[in-house]
Motif scaffolding. Structure first.
Motif, PDB file in Angstrom:
ATOM      1  N   SER A  12      40.033  36.542  35.746  1.00 14.29           N
ATOM      2  CA  SER A  12      41.382  36.635  36.315  1.00 14.29           C
ATOM      3  C   SER A  12      42.086  37.853  35.732  1.00 14.29           C
ATOM      4  N   ILE A  13      43.138  38.226  36.421  1.00 12.61           N
ATOM      5  CA  ILE A  13      43.878  39.441  36.056  1.00 12.61           C
ATOM      6  C   ILE A  13      45.135  39.066  35.276  1.00 12.61           C
ATOM      7  N   TYR A  14      45.287  39.718  34.140  1.00 11.57           N
ATOM      8  CA  TYR A  14      46.521  39.592  33.350  1.00 11.57           C
ATOM      9  C   TYR A  14      47.043  40.998  33.104  1.00 11.57           C
ATOM     10  N   ALA A  15      48.230  41.261  33.617  1.00 11.55           N
ATOM     11  CA  ALA A  15      48.833  42.594  33.480  1.00 11.55           C
ATOM     12  C   ALA A  15      47.855  43.689  33.893  1.00 11.55           C
ATOM     13  N   GLY A  16      47.227  43.480  35.021  1.00 11.50           N
ATOM     14  CA  GLY A  16      46.346  44.507  35.580  1.00 11.50           C
ATOM     15  C   GLY A  16      44.949  44.560  35.002  1.00 11.50           C
ATOM     16  N   CYS A  44      43.829  36.356  41.100  1.00  8.11           N
ATOM     17  CA  CYS A  44      45.044  37.140  40.849  1.00  8.11           C
ATOM     18  C   CYS A  44      46.108  36.709  41.862  1.00  8.11           C
ATOM     19  N   LEU A  45      47.340  37.091  41.586  1.00  7.05           N
ATOM     20  CA  LEU A  45      48.430  36.685  42.481  1.00  7.05           C
ATOM     21  C   LEU A  45      48.623  37.633  43.648  1.00  7.05           C
ATOM     22  N   TYR A  46      48.333  38.908  43.401  1.00  6.17           N
ATOM     23  CA  TYR A  46      48.465  39.852  44.504  1.00  6.17           C
ATOM     24  C   TYR A  46      47.490  39.477  45.608  1.00  6.17           C
ATOM     25  N   GLN A  54      42.937  45.777  42.740  1.00  2.65           N
ATOM     26  CA  GLN A  54      42.780  45.225  41.388  1.00  2.65           C
ATOM     27  C   GLN A  54      41.320  44.879  41.120  1.00  2.65           C
ATOM     28  N   GLU A  76      47.112  31.065  40.439  1.00  2.76           N
ATOM     29  CA  GLU A  76      48.234  30.143  40.200  1.00  2.76           C
ATOM     30  C   GLU A  76      48.858  30.450  38.853  1.00  2.76           C
TER      31      GLU A  76
HETATM   32  C1  LIG Z   1      50.978  36.959  31.854  1.00  2.00           C
HETATM   33  C2  LIG Z   1      50.364  37.044  33.228  1.00  2.00           C
HETATM   34  C3  LIG Z   1      50.124  38.282  33.789  1.00  2.00           C
HETATM   35  C4  LIG Z   1      49.560  38.358  35.074  1.00  2.00           C
HETATM   36  N1  LIG Z   1      49.327  39.580  35.618  1.00  2.00           N
HETATM   37  C5  LIG Z   1      48.868  39.661  36.890  1.00  2.00           C
HETATM   38  C6  LIG Z   1      48.673  40.939  37.505  1.00  2.00           C
HETATM   39  O1  LIG Z   1      48.855  41.994  36.916  1.00  2.00           O
HETATM   40  N2  LIG Z   1      48.262  40.956  38.796  1.00  2.00           N
HETATM   41  C7  LIG Z   1      48.020  39.788  39.500  1.00  2.00           C
HETATM   42  O2  LIG Z   1      47.676  39.886  40.678  1.00  2.00           O
HETATM   43  N3  LIG Z   1      48.147  38.580  38.926  1.00  2.00           N
HETATM   44  C8  LIG Z   1      48.561  38.492  37.644  1.00  2.00           C
HETATM   45  N4  LIG Z   1      48.720  37.278  37.047  1.00  2.00           N
HETATM   46  C9  LIG Z   1      48.305  36.062  37.777  1.00  2.00           C
HETATM   47  C10 LIG Z   1      46.975  35.524  37.267  1.00  2.00           C
HETATM   48  O3  LIG Z   1      45.917  36.404  37.572  1.00  2.00           O
HETATM   49  C11 LIG Z   1      46.747  34.151  37.926  1.00  2.00           C
HETATM   50  O4  LIG Z   1      47.723  33.291  37.407  1.00  2.00           O
HETATM   51  C12 LIG Z   1      45.387  33.557  37.718  1.00  2.00           C
HETATM   52  O5  LIG Z   1      45.283  32.396  38.527  1.00  2.00           O
HETATM   53  C13 LIG Z   1      45.109  33.192  36.280  1.00  2.00           C
HETATM   54  O6  LIG Z   1      43.867  32.533  36.203  1.00  2.00           O
HETATM   55  P1  LIG Z   1      43.378  31.769  34.885  1.00  2.00           P
HETATM   56  O7  LIG Z   1      44.452  30.772  34.568  1.00  2.00           O
HETATM   57  O8  LIG Z   1      42.085  31.164  35.275  1.00  2.00           O
HETATM   58  O9  LIG Z   1      43.245  32.820  33.811  1.00  2.00           O
HETATM   59  C14 LIG Z   1      49.258  37.173  35.772  1.00  2.00           C
HETATM   60  C15 LIG Z   1      49.504  35.922  35.188  1.00  2.00           C
HETATM   61  C16 LIG Z   1      50.054  35.852  33.936  1.00  2.00           C
HETATM   62  C17 LIG Z   1      50.310  34.499  33.333  1.00  2.00           C
END
Ligand SMILES: Cc1cc2nc3c(=O)[nH]c(=O)nc-3n(C[C@H](O)[C@H](O)[C@H](O)COP(=O)(O)O)c2cc1C
Length: 119
Positions: A12-16, A44-46, A54, A76
């Motif tokens: 998953s994506i966190y801050a890119g 990811c959310l996007y 991404q 989510e």
């Molecule tokens: C701190 C944080 C930063 C995130 N950054 C992004 C991002 O840069 N781009 C995006 O598309 N989603 C972003 N997300 C959404 C996550 O990718 C999404 O919640 C994902 O379902 C997390 O999966 P996981 O709980 O299995 O790690 C972010 C979520 C969090 C909590």
């Protein structure tokens, strides 16, 4: 990994950024992965074009070029489970803070169908 013909790699994506352990798994196993069928997925959310961009920057080019499938099952965010720092980060995402439920489980069904249809 030797006993598997097909390997699905996701994160998953966190801050890119994709999780570092997923990236290092790919690099460490590059030789073996190139000899197997590989599918990738990214939560990811996007959505749409931004999600695709991404995914393209998250995984190494050699792996994307080799992969038979790429899936974007959405993501989510459960606000009450976030750390304080994560809450600050989430504010920059395209939605006000709160639970964001944007899973697309059908993307994983499509990935499973792609695995099934492999020769
Ligand atoms: C701190 C944080 C930063 C995130 N950054 C992004 C991002 O840069 N781009 C995006 O598309 N989603 C972003 N997300 C959404 C996550 O990718 C999404 O919640 C994902 O379902 C997390 O999966 P996981 O709980 O299995 O790690 C972010 C979520 C969090 C909590």
């Amino acid at each position: 990994m030797r006993e598997y013909d097909v390997v699905l790699i996701g994160g998953s994506i966190y801050a890119g950024k994709l999780q570092r352990k997923v990236v290092s798994f790919c690099e460490k196993n590059r030789g073996a992965l190139l000899q197997r069928r590989v599918g990738v997925f990214l939560c990811c959310l996007y959505q749409g074009e931004e999600a695709l961009m991404q995914l393209q920057s998250a995984f190494p080019d050699w792996l994307l070029a080799h992969a038979f499938a790429r899936a974007l099952p959405g993501g989510e965010v459960h606000y009450d489970r976030l750390t304080f720092l994560d809450r600050l980060l989430v504010r920059s995402l395209p939605h006000p803070p709160g639970d964001l439920l944007r899973m697309r489980p059908e993307a994983m069904d499509e990935l499973a169908a792609a695995v099934k249809s492999l020769p």
